[in-house]
Design an enzyme around this catalytic site. Structure first.
Site, short mmCIF file in Angstrom:
data_model
loop_
_atom_site.label_atom_id
_atom_site.label_comp_id
_atom_site.label_asym_id
_atom_site.label_seq_id
_atom_site.Cartn_x
_atom_site.Cartn_y
_atom_site.Cartn_z
CB SER A 1 78.07 32.88 80.44
OG SER A 1 78.05 34.18 80.93
CG HIS B 1 75.08 34.35 84.86
ND1 HIS B 1 76.17 34.12 85.65
CD2 HIS B 1 75.58 34.62 83.64
CE1 HIS B 1 77.28 34.24 84.95
NE2 HIS B 1 76.95 34.55 83.72
CG HIS C 1 79.25 39.45 85.82
ND1 HIS C 1 78.06 38.74 85.79
CD2 HIS C 1 80.19 38.64 85.31
CE1 HIS C 1 78.29 37.55 85.27
NE2 HIS C 1 79.57 37.45 84.97
CE1 TYR D 1 77.51 41.91 82.94
CE2 TYR D 1 79.76 41.09 82.90
CZ TYR D 1 78.39 40.88 82.80
OH TYR D 1 77.93 39.61 82.58
CD GLU D 2 75.26 41.13 86.86
OE1 GLU D 2 74.07 40.86 87.06
OE2 GLU D 2 76.19 40.39 87.20
CB ALA E 1 81.96 32.25 78.97
CG MET F 1 83.71 40.97 80.71
SD MET F 1 82.12 41.45 79.99
CE MET F 1 82.57 41.56 78.26
CB SER F 2 83.58 36.76 85.82
OG SER F 2 84.08 35.63 85.14
CG ASN G 1 84.26 35.07 72.22
OD1 ASN G 1 83.78 34.79 73.33
ND2 ASN G 1 85.05 36.10 72.05
CG HIS H 1 75.41 37.22 76.40
ND1 HIS H 1 76.45 36.82 77.21
CD2 HIS H 1 74.28 36.75 76.99
CE1 HIS H 1 75.98 36.15 78.25
NE2 HIS H 1 74.67 36.09 78.14
#
Ligand code: HPA
Length: 271
Positions: A29, A60, A82, A84-85, A112, A210-211, A234, A246
């Site tokens: 990201s 992206h 991802h 989550y997509e 990230a 998440m990746s 973060n 995000h």
């Protein structure tokens, strides 16, 4: 589920435009700008390549950029698939097997991530030494494709020590404060709860995201050496006093962009 022929067909499509490659780099990201460092770029949109899913996340780009850096032929994947997509893990990591078929000698993954280690802050770059992914399916679930690797593959040396040593040396030379640590995969798309982050910390995680792990597992299976970096965007939930967003992840990418670009440039030239 995909067959060896599916992967070959996709790789052949890319090879017609790029030829073989030395190094593949997947950008996380907000890191898309790094693709601008390549000479004589050739762009291939994800949707042109047979079998590839679409990337749907803001920040992206959704393309491969091929080009030359120093003497290395580099294929950059700008944008991810991802879990989550709605992608399966196999789809998430589909491109990794294409990199292998295109002759890549190393795969560099960037992402990230949220910082769990208390010594991290937004803008920290962490080289991944190992990962934790306890749940969800594996990208290798289903019939094994023997052409890529064995049914039960070793995961002891996923993040290649010789590449890590080289990257640490380059970071030192460039004056970049490179941290090291363990990356925990969480499926998203929700950020984690404070209790999940406390648990991950106890289990030995330094960062969460998440990746990356589906790609790393698929690369390990295929015997493709991996180097991976988390850009801490973060402090993870509960460590940070504020809600996560995000936008914060995107804003933090700006903080690390200069260091990440310099480090990737140096590392790729040394591979
Ligand atoms: N959690 C999970 N994924 C992330 C985070 C986070 O805090 N920050 C960036 N990606």
């Amino acid at each position: 589920m995909f067959s060896y022929d599916d992967y070959k067909r996709s790789a052949d499509y890319i090879r017609k435009k790029t030829g073989d490659i030395d190094v593949a780099l997947v950008l996380g990201s907000g890191l898309g700008k790094i693709a601008e460092m390549l000479d004589s770029p050739v762009r291939i949109r994800f949707e042109e390549v047979p079998n590839l899913p679409r990337s749907t996340v803001p920040g992206h780009a959704g393309e491969f950029v091929f080009g030359v850096l120093g003497e290395k032929r580099v294929l950059i994947q700008s944008g991810r698939f991802h879990y989550y997509e709605g992608n399966t893990f196999e789809q998430s990591a589909y491109a990794v097997r294409l990199f292998k078929l295109l002759g890549a000698r190393a795969l560099i993954l960037t992402n990230a991530a949220g910082g769990i280690n208390r010594s991290f802050s937004a803008g920290t770059v962490m080289m991944i030494t190992d990962h934790i992914k306890f749940f969800d399916e594996s990208p290798l679930r289903g019939p094994n494709i023997d052409e890529f690797g064995p049914r039960f593959n070793d995961m002891s040396f996923v993040y290649t020590k010789s590449l890590r040593d080289m990257a640490a040396g380059e970071a030192l030379r460039l004056g970049i404060a490179l941290k090291e640590g363990v990356y925990a995969f969480m499926p998203g798309p929700s950020f984690e709860t404070p209790a999940e982050i406390r648990a991950l910390g106890i289990l030995g995680a330094d960062a969460v995201g998440m990746s990356t792990v589906a790609e790393a597992i698929t690369a390990a299976h295929a015997g493709l050496p991996v180097l991976a970096f988390s850009c801490i965007s973060n402090l993870a939930a509960g460590i940070s006093p504020k809600p996560l967003s995000h936008q914060e992840v995107m804003d933090a990418a700006v903080l690390v962009e200069k260091d990440m670009t310099a480090l990737l440039d140096a590392v790729i030239k040394e591979i």
